[in-house]
Design an enzyme around this catalytic site. Structure first.
Site, PDB file in Angstrom:
ATOM      1  N   ASP A   8     -37.605  20.395  16.998  1.00 61.35           N
ATOM      2  CA  ASP A   8     -36.961  21.552  16.397  1.00 61.35           C
ATOM      3  C   ASP A   8     -37.346  21.541  14.909  1.00 61.35           C
ATOM      4  O   ASP A   8     -37.708  20.490  14.370  1.00 61.35           O
ATOM      5  CB  ASP A   8     -35.451  21.415  16.581  1.00 61.35           C
ATOM      6  CG  ASP A   8     -34.681  22.483  15.833  1.00 61.35           C
ATOM      7  OD1 ASP A   8     -35.034  23.664  15.967  1.00 61.35           O
ATOM      8  OD2 ASP A   8     -33.732  22.141  15.111  1.00 61.35           O
ATOM      9  N   LEU A   9     -37.292  22.684  14.257  1.00 63.73           N
ATOM     10  CA  LEU A   9     -37.672  22.728  12.831  1.00 63.73           C
ATOM     11  C   LEU A   9     -36.453  22.616  11.922  1.00 63.73           C
ATOM     12  O   LEU A   9     -36.230  21.598  11.263  1.00 63.73           O
ATOM     13  CB  LEU A   9     -38.439  24.022  12.544  1.00 63.73           C
ATOM     14  CG  LEU A   9     -38.829  24.231  11.081  1.00 63.73           C
ATOM     15  CD1 LEU A   9     -39.842  23.199  10.623  1.00 63.73           C
ATOM     16  CD2 LEU A   9     -39.398  25.638  10.875  1.00 63.73           C
ATOM     17  N   THR A  16     -33.666  23.163   6.216  1.00 61.92           N
ATOM     18  CA  THR A  16     -33.517  24.613   6.106  1.00 61.92           C
ATOM     19  C   THR A  16     -32.258  25.121   6.821  1.00 61.92           C
ATOM     20  O   THR A  16     -31.844  26.254   6.582  1.00 61.92           O
ATOM     21  CB  THR A  16     -34.751  25.343   6.668  1.00 61.92           C
ATOM     22  OG1 THR A  16     -35.210  24.617   7.800  1.00 61.92           O
ATOM     23  CG2 THR A  16     -35.857  25.456   5.638  1.00 61.92           C
ATOM     24  N   LYS A  44     -26.462  27.653  14.619  1.00 64.12           N
ATOM     25  CA  LYS A  44     -27.658  26.815  14.623  1.00 64.12           C
ATOM     26  C   LYS A  44     -28.464  26.995  15.909  1.00 64.12           C
ATOM     27  O   LYS A  44     -27.904  26.934  17.001  1.00 64.12           O
ATOM     28  CB  LYS A  44     -27.288  25.334  14.454  1.00 64.12           C
ATOM     29  CG  LYS A  44     -26.856  24.988  13.045  1.00 64.12           C
ATOM     30  CD  LYS A  44     -26.650  23.489  12.886  1.00 64.12           C
ATOM     31  CE  LYS A  44     -26.194  23.159  11.470  1.00 64.12           C
ATOM     32  NZ  LYS A  44     -25.877  21.725  11.347  1.00 64.12           N
ATOM     33  N   SER A 115     -39.173  26.025  17.794  1.00 62.70           N
ATOM     34  CA  SER A 115     -38.232  26.617  16.839  1.00 62.70           C
ATOM     35  C   SER A 115     -37.861  28.045  17.214  1.00 62.70           C
ATOM     36  O   SER A 115     -38.683  28.782  17.743  1.00 62.70           O
ATOM     37  CB  SER A 115     -38.849  26.616  15.437  1.00 62.70           C
ATOM     38  OG  SER A 115     -38.027  27.316  14.529  1.00 62.70           O
ATOM     39  N   ALA A 116     -36.633  28.430  16.904  1.00 63.73           N
ATOM     40  CA  ALA A 116     -36.178  29.797  17.142  1.00 63.73           C
ATOM     41  C   ALA A 116     -36.498  30.704  15.958  1.00 63.73           C
ATOM     42  O   ALA A 116     -36.207  31.896  15.974  1.00 63.73           O
ATOM     43  CB  ALA A 116     -34.669  29.793  17.387  1.00 63.73           C
ATOM     44  N   LYS A 146     -32.982  29.698  22.663  1.00 61.01           N
ATOM     45  CA  LYS A 146     -32.044  28.621  22.989  1.00 61.01           C
ATOM     46  C   LYS A 146     -30.646  29.228  23.147  1.00 61.01           C
ATOM     47  O   LYS A 146     -30.337  30.146  22.427  1.00 61.01           O
ATOM     48  CB  LYS A 146     -32.034  27.587  21.857  1.00 61.01           C
ATOM     49  CG  LYS A 146     -33.410  26.997  21.544  1.00 61.01           C
ATOM     50  CD  LYS A 146     -33.411  26.294  20.193  1.00 61.01           C
ATOM     51  CE  LYS A 146     -34.838  25.930  19.792  1.00 61.01           C
ATOM     52  NZ  LYS A 146     -34.918  25.303  18.477  1.00 61.01           N
ATOM     53  N   GLU A 170     -33.418  17.781  18.477  1.00 59.38           N
ATOM     54  CA  GLU A 170     -32.648  18.965  18.069  1.00 59.38           C
ATOM     55  C   GLU A 170     -31.409  18.619  17.245  1.00 59.38           C
ATOM     56  O   GLU A 170     -30.806  17.569  17.440  1.00 59.38           O
ATOM     57  CB  GLU A 170     -32.138  19.666  19.337  1.00 59.38           C
ATOM     58  CG  GLU A 170     -32.969  20.821  19.800  1.00 59.38           C
ATOM     59  CD  GLU A 170     -32.852  22.057  18.915  1.00 59.38           C
ATOM     60  OE1 GLU A 170     -31.986  22.100  18.023  1.00 59.38           O
ATOM     61  OE2 GLU A 170     -33.639  22.991  19.127  1.00 59.38           O
ATOM     62  N   ASP A 171     -31.015  19.534  16.369  1.00 56.15           N
ATOM     63  CA  ASP A 171     -29.757  19.365  15.618  1.00 56.15           C
ATOM     64  C   ASP A 171     -28.691  20.364  16.084  1.00 56.15           C
ATOM     65  O   ASP A 171     -27.567  20.328  15.596  1.00 56.15           O
ATOM     66  CB  ASP A 171     -29.988  19.569  14.115  1.00 56.15           C
ATOM     67  CG  ASP A 171     -30.279  21.017  13.774  1.00 56.15           C
ATOM     68  OD1 ASP A 171     -31.058  21.661  14.523  1.00 56.15           O
ATOM     69  OD2 ASP A 171     -29.726  21.528  12.783  1.00 56.15           O
TER      70      ASP A 171
HETATM   71  P1  B16 Z   1     -35.173  33.181  11.444  1.00 54.41           P
HETATM   72  P2  B16 Z   1     -34.642  26.213  14.661  1.00 54.41           P
HETATM   73  C1  B16 Z   1     -33.395  28.479  14.027  1.00 54.41           C
HETATM   74  O1  B16 Z   1     -34.420  27.557  13.797  1.00 54.41           O
HETATM   75  C2  B16 Z   1     -32.194  28.181  13.156  1.00 54.41           C
HETATM   76  O2  B16 Z   1     -31.567  26.985  13.570  1.00 54.41           O
HETATM   77  C3  B16 Z   1     -31.192  29.307  13.246  1.00 54.41           C
HETATM   78  O3  B16 Z   1     -30.106  29.046  12.377  1.00 54.41           O
HETATM   79  C4  B16 Z   1     -31.874  30.626  12.866  1.00 54.41           C
HETATM   80  O4  B16 Z   1     -30.975  31.713  12.982  1.00 54.41           O
HETATM   81  C5  B16 Z   1     -33.064  30.845  13.784  1.00 54.41           C
HETATM   82  O5  B16 Z   1     -33.949  29.742  13.661  1.00 54.41           O
HETATM   83  C6  B16 Z   1     -33.817  32.120  13.461  1.00 54.41           C
HETATM   84  O6  B16 Z   1     -34.441  31.976  12.212  1.00 54.41           O
HETATM   85  O7  B16 Z   1     -34.115  34.067  10.906  1.00 54.41           O
HETATM   86  O8  B16 Z   1     -35.940  32.438  10.366  1.00 54.41           O
HETATM   87  O9  B16 Z   1     -36.060  33.861  12.435  1.00 54.41           O
HETATM   88  O10 B16 Z   1     -33.467  25.325  14.367  1.00 54.41           O
HETATM   89  O11 B16 Z   1     -34.753  26.626  16.105  1.00 54.41           O
HETATM   90  O12 B16 Z   1     -35.929  25.673  14.102  1.00 54.41           O
HETATM   91 MG    MG Z   2     -32.293  23.403  14.335  1.00 53.21          MG
END
Ligand code: B16
Ligand code: MG
Length: 219
Positions: A8-9, A16, A44, A115-116, A146, A170-171
């Site tokens: 996960d990022l 971040t 998250k 990552s999302a 997710k 993952e966190d």
């Molecule tokens: P963006 P991850 C996720 O990243 C974040 O945990 C989540 O808080 C955020 O809303 C989502 O990415 C979308 O991010 O607005 O930059 O497209 O933890 O899956 O790396």
């Molecule tokens: Mg995360």
């Protein structure tokens, strides 16, 4: 040995997750609702639009927004977020992460990002870590975010690795759920309160030690 590590990022590779929280807080304040860290746990790992919906649900007067207004609000949050990540660089890599990535490469273990975030490619570049990744899955590559397992299965499918030979880190509660649903071994970074469903849990990234993770994976 496991054959792939899928990271996960936000909140695992770099902090971040904090910036996402600050950006949502600023947007929510502007709408007259206040959010705290406890509430933020459910944001998250979930997409930008889904996060916005969670915030709007907090106050009945906020359900009136049209689709277009919601898109504008989500864009505004991203403007706040982009300001916050503007200056991130390799000093923002969380402890233990680059060491773990190096170990993966040394042992020919495949490395992917799961990552999302729509900003994932940019963040990874700014951190100077792109070179370690064999494949990047971000918001543009999946239909179901997710806790659906698609983020993780997409990475494994592309790498040609069976799910049972993959380790996901993952966190977020939604992220651990996604990894488990994919039948991969889940490593959580955080507290038992939020991540009790992780196969192996560490308190922070400095405790992500390759040998220890592999030992638990083999058990
Ligand atoms: P963006 P991850 C996720 O990243 C974040 O945990 C989540 O808080 C955020 O809303 C989502 O990415 C979308 O991010 O607005 O930059 O497209 O933890 O899956 O790396
Ligand atoms: Mg995360």
């Amino acid at each position: 040995y496991p054959q792939a590590f899928i990271y996960d990022l936000d909140g695992v590779i770099t902090d971040t997750a904090e910036f996402h929280f600050f950006a949502w807080k600023k947007l929510a304040d502007g709408l007259g609702v206040s959010i705290d860290r406890q509430f933020n746990e459910q944001l998250k790992g979930i997409s930008r639009m889904d996060s916005l919906e969670q915030i709007l649900k907090l106050n009945s007067s906020l359900v009136r927004f049209t689709k277009e207004e919601k898109v504008n609000l989500a864009n505004q949050k991203n403007v706040y977020y982009l300001e916050l990540i503007e200056s991130i660089n390799s000093t923002n890599i969380l402890p233990g992460i680059e060491c773990l990535l190096k170990k993966n490469k040394e042992l020919n273990i495949k490395v992917a990002l799961g990552s999302a975030s729509k900003n994932a490619v940019q963040v990874l570049n700014q951190l100077g870590l792109t070179k370690y990744f064999d494949f990047i899955v971000d918001a543009s590559k999946v239909k179901k975010g997710k806790p659906n397992p698609e983020t993780f299965t997409t990475a494994a499918d592309h790498l040609g690795i069976p799910y049972s030979s993959c380790i996901g880190i993952e966190d977020a509660a939604a992220g651990i759920e996604a990894i488990n649903e994919a039948n991969m071994f889940s490593v959580g970074v955080g507290t038992i309160e939020h991540l009790s469903h992780a196969d192996y849990l560490v308190g922070d990234t400095s405790k992500l030690v390759f040998e220890e993770i592999v030992k638990r994976y083999k058990e």
